[in-house]
Design a protein around this motif. Sequence first.
Motif, PDB file in Angstrom:
ATOM      1  N   UNK A   1     -10.018 -36.211 -26.981  1.00 24.33           N
ATOM      2  CA  UNK A   1      -9.356 -35.875 -28.244  1.00 24.33           C
ATOM      3  C   UNK A   1      -8.862 -34.439 -28.223  1.00 24.33           C
ATOM      4  N   UNK A   2      -7.619 -34.235 -28.617  1.00 24.84           N
ATOM      5  CA  UNK A   2      -7.064 -32.895 -28.743  1.00 24.84           C
ATOM      6  C   UNK A   2      -6.022 -32.898 -29.856  1.00 24.84           C
ATOM      7  N   UNK A   3      -5.750 -31.723 -30.409  1.00 26.51           N
ATOM      8  CA  UNK A   3      -4.768 -31.606 -31.475  1.00 26.51           C
ATOM      9  C   UNK A   3      -5.256 -32.113 -32.821  1.00 26.51           C
ATOM     10  N   UNK A   4      -6.568 -32.223 -33.000  1.00 31.07           N
ATOM     11  CA  UNK A   4      -7.128 -32.771 -34.240  1.00 31.07           C
ATOM     12  C   UNK A   4      -7.503 -31.681 -35.229  1.00 31.07           C
ATOM     13  N   UNK A   5      -7.584 -32.082 -36.482  1.00 33.73           N
ATOM     14  CA  UNK A   5      -8.053 -31.211 -37.555  1.00 33.73           C
ATOM     15  C   UNK A   5      -9.226 -31.909 -38.231  1.00 33.73           C
ATOM     16  N   UNK A   6     -10.373 -31.234 -38.271  1.00 27.64           N
ATOM     17  CA  UNK A   6     -11.561 -31.791 -38.916  1.00 27.64           C
ATOM     18  C   UNK A   6     -11.901 -30.936 -40.127  1.00 27.64           C
ATOM     19  N   UNK A   7     -11.779 -31.532 -41.304  1.00 30.23           N
ATOM     20  CA  UNK A   7     -12.087 -30.817 -42.547  1.00 30.23           C
ATOM     21  C   UNK A   7     -13.586 -30.831 -42.802  1.00 30.23           C
ATOM     22  N   UNK A   8     -14.147 -29.645 -43.063  1.00 31.58           N
ATOM     23  CA  UNK A   8     -15.556 -29.543 -43.461  1.00 31.58           C
ATOM     24  C   UNK A   8     -15.569 -28.734 -44.751  1.00 31.58           C
ATOM     25  N   UNK A   9     -15.228 -29.408 -45.831  1.00 28.47           N
ATOM     26  CA  UNK A   9     -15.048 -28.718 -47.114  1.00 28.47           C
ATOM     27  C   UNK A   9     -15.680 -29.465 -48.276  1.00 28.47           C
ATOM     28  N   UNK A  10     -16.485 -30.463 -47.982  1.00 32.35           N
ATOM     29  CA  UNK A  10     -17.098 -31.243 -49.041  1.00 32.35           C
ATOM     30  C   UNK A  10     -16.166 -32.280 -49.634  1.00 32.35           C
ATOM     31  N   UNK A  11     -14.940 -32.269 -49.151  1.00 33.57           N
ATOM     32  CA  UNK A  11     -13.963 -33.218 -49.665  1.00 33.57           C
ATOM     33  C   UNK A  11     -13.049 -32.574 -50.689  1.00 33.57           C
TER      34      UNK A  11
ATOM     35  N   UNK B   1      -7.554 -28.538 -27.496  1.00 31.08           N
ATOM     36  CA  UNK B   1      -7.453 -27.565 -28.584  1.00 31.08           C
ATOM     37  C   UNK B   1      -7.582 -28.319 -29.897  1.00 31.08           C
ATOM     38  N   UNK B   2      -8.600 -28.001 -30.655  1.00 29.31           N
ATOM     39  CA  UNK B   2      -8.855 -28.675 -31.924  1.00 29.31           C
ATOM     40  C   UNK B   2      -9.163 -27.664 -33.020  1.00 29.31           C
ATOM     41  N   UNK B   3      -9.114 -28.130 -34.242  1.00 28.62           N
ATOM     42  CA  UNK B   3      -9.246 -27.260 -35.415  1.00 28.62           C
ATOM     43  C   UNK B   3     -10.358 -27.760 -36.315  1.00 28.62           C
ATOM     44  N   UNK B   4     -11.148 -26.825 -36.834  1.00 24.62           N
ATOM     45  CA  UNK B   4     -12.099 -27.114 -37.901  1.00 24.62           C
ATOM     46  C   UNK B   4     -11.644 -26.343 -39.129  1.00 24.62           C
ATOM     47  N   UNK B   5     -11.473 -27.043 -40.243  1.00 22.41           N
ATOM     48  CA  UNK B   5     -11.037 -26.429 -41.497  1.00 22.41           C
ATOM     49  C   UNK B   5     -12.208 -26.350 -42.477  1.00 22.41           C
ATOM     50  N   UNK B   6     -12.855 -25.187 -42.583  1.00 27.49           N
ATOM     51  CA  UNK B   6     -13.916 -25.032 -43.572  1.00 27.49           C
ATOM     52  C   UNK B   6     -13.326 -24.678 -44.941  1.00 27.49           C
ATOM     53  N   UNK B   7     -14.198 -24.620 -45.918  1.00 30.22           N
ATOM     54  CA  UNK B   7     -13.829 -24.061 -47.212  1.00 30.22           C
ATOM     55  C   UNK B   7     -15.080 -23.528 -47.889  1.00 30.22           C
ATOM     56  N   UNK B   8     -14.962 -22.339 -48.433  1.00 31.46           N
ATOM     57  CA  UNK B   8     -16.002 -21.760 -49.285  1.00 31.46           C
ATOM     58  C   UNK B   8     -17.358 -21.659 -48.606  1.00 31.46           C
ATOM     59  N   UNK B   9     -17.368 -21.165 -47.357  1.00 30.04           N
ATOM     60  CA  UNK B   9     -18.639 -20.923 -46.670  1.00 30.04           C
ATOM     61  C   UNK B   9     -19.072 -19.501 -47.020  1.00 30.04           C
TER      62      UNK B   9
END
Length: 704
Positions: free
Chosen positions: A687-697, A619-627
């Motif tokens: 890999x599990x329990x991770x958060x991957x930010x995809x927000x340009x920083x 179970x993993x997470x992707x954190x977008x922003x402003x798509x």
Amino acid sequence: MQLDTFKHVEYLWDEDKAKSLEGDEVALLLYRSNLLGSDLRITNYGGGNTSCKTNDKDPLTGESVEVMWIKGSGGDIGTLKKSGLAALYVERLRSLEKVYRGMDHEDEMVELFNHCIFDLSSKAPSIDTPLHGFLPFKHIDHLHPDAAIAIAAAKDGKKITQELFHGTIGWVDWQKPGFDLGLQLRSCLEENPGIRGIMLGSHGLFTWGDTAYECYVNSLEVIEACASYLEKNYGKTRPVFGGPKETSLSAEERLSQAAKLAPILRGFCSSERHMIGHFTDDERVLEFINSNDLERLAPLGTSCPDHFLRTKIQPLVLTLEKGEDLSDVEAIKERLNPLFEDYRAMYTAYYESCKHPNSPAIRDRNPVIILFPGVGMFAFAKDKQTARVAAEFYINAINVMKGAEAVSTYTALPRQEAFNIEYWLLEEAKLQRMPKPKALSGKVALVTGSAGGIGKAIAKRFASEGAVVVLNDLNEDRLADAKAEFVSLFGQDAVTTATLDVTNQEQIEGAFTAAALAFGGVDIVVNNAGLSISKTIEDHTQKDWDLLYDVLAKGQFLVTQASTKVLKAQAIGGDIVNIVSKNALVSGPNNAGYGSAKAAQLHLSRLNAAELGAAKIRVNVVNPDAVISDSNIWAGGWAEGRAKAYGITVEELPAYYAKRTLLNEIILPEDIANACFAFVGGDLHKSTGNVLNVDGGVAMAFVR
């Protein structure tokens, strides 16, 4: 025979279309081939072969030479194009008889076909090439019609053929396709001048004509005669398949049972590699699996090589009771395990007893075809198309058994002969030449809210990497458009759909039922569906709050809960990826409901990762922003609300969001899709329990 009297095949010849192709024998060959291949009663997918002989100018000498145009290796006559044909000098092909060293050296002849190529851009010649080359006719069809194979596979097939066609159809006993079989066809014709075709024992039918049309009609007439003969004999001396032993469940109950059982079966069949499933409760299947003869006939296996190459030597018959409670998954697994162990042992014994010193290594020992009396048939293979076609081939085999039993006794190929085809070095070479599987081949993905925006981009990336996908959405029109796009891009076998509101448990269960029936289960679940509301704390209503938490937090919980049941039933691991948001970590104005619901999603992901790890479910997470592109999130006032919070106009939002990032980048749906693939593509399988930010920083959204 009058053309309007065809009952068991369809006469499709269009005079105007054919007239437009006059003078181009290759175009007429393709036209005839496509017509024949469009009817599964005439030949199965990828089966059979067609050819024509023309006079062409030799590019080296300028002299007129005879050239044979024939379906190349691996083609399908139903979809055949000129690029799929092999073109060979007939004289050179026939001259290979001078160097032919006999049955023990069959395979070396295939290499020599390349020395006979006329058109250097043509497809590689198939093993059937000499079968057509040693017959003198301008147009030839080699087909696998169920009705003809039923006679060819009958104990008294040769006698029946003689009596039915009054000597106008010859007979050649079973032999593996190759150079010698071509010589036998020639001998049969020489011994029986004037015949209109040849029946190949256990294999199929050869017919011919001086023109494409004559060949086409000849093929239809012979098949029609075979089918009519069988029809007259069904139930004449004994009930079809010995009569019914079981009765079928209702259509609704069959689908319910199949959906519950499919993931369990898929888990067993995926013990060596991930398999995709297909289910059918076709009436022909039910007639066979419910019959008294099932127990006798199923273990015999199929007769036609094209059939067992795709269906394996024999099916697995389940001993479960139709309609029984399948809710205790572990108990059902415990009962099924011995059946699968026995099947694998049978297949291993078959391999060991039949193998040659140079045979390829044993392949997957699991069944391809699984029969459940009263319910239907499952097929499992490397991809959906292969599974579906395997099921179609087994229906062909059922038709053959039914016909043969009606007029005589069904006979399957001897196991050694079957093995020699299945583990033929030429077949192995063909397998080795196939493209390597893509990263998600054999995987099933369900992405919520996948008819547009981020969800569609994720599903599209997964499909491009070999996965089959379950598209779903609240908006049925949008969903239909998305399906049409996916079918256009990836083919009909790559996608199924379900209307899905993630707050509706019945619809969630319906989506996973659709996945089970279409593909056998699910491997990847992406919780993407969402909405957003941006208001001040004073303006936020309880209705706003409930809607956000129902869709985001509760929706993720319900979908994860349903997916866990399927993933655990399969017991082959899996991935859950949750599309959350940088707002789960960053505090901002006018965002109390949305931001806190996203935070709940994030922590629920951590909790699920901790709980499901033992089942190899990541179970993993992707954190977008402003798509912003093609996203429903920006509808319903969210854009206006965020613009108001930042003191800018809606038009200024994209540039505003990009400028506040460390990379100064606008985030697109494809960027989120790439992040999801990174988690499920195989490189991060530990890999599990991770958060991957995809927000340009966004520095405030850094997890640590």
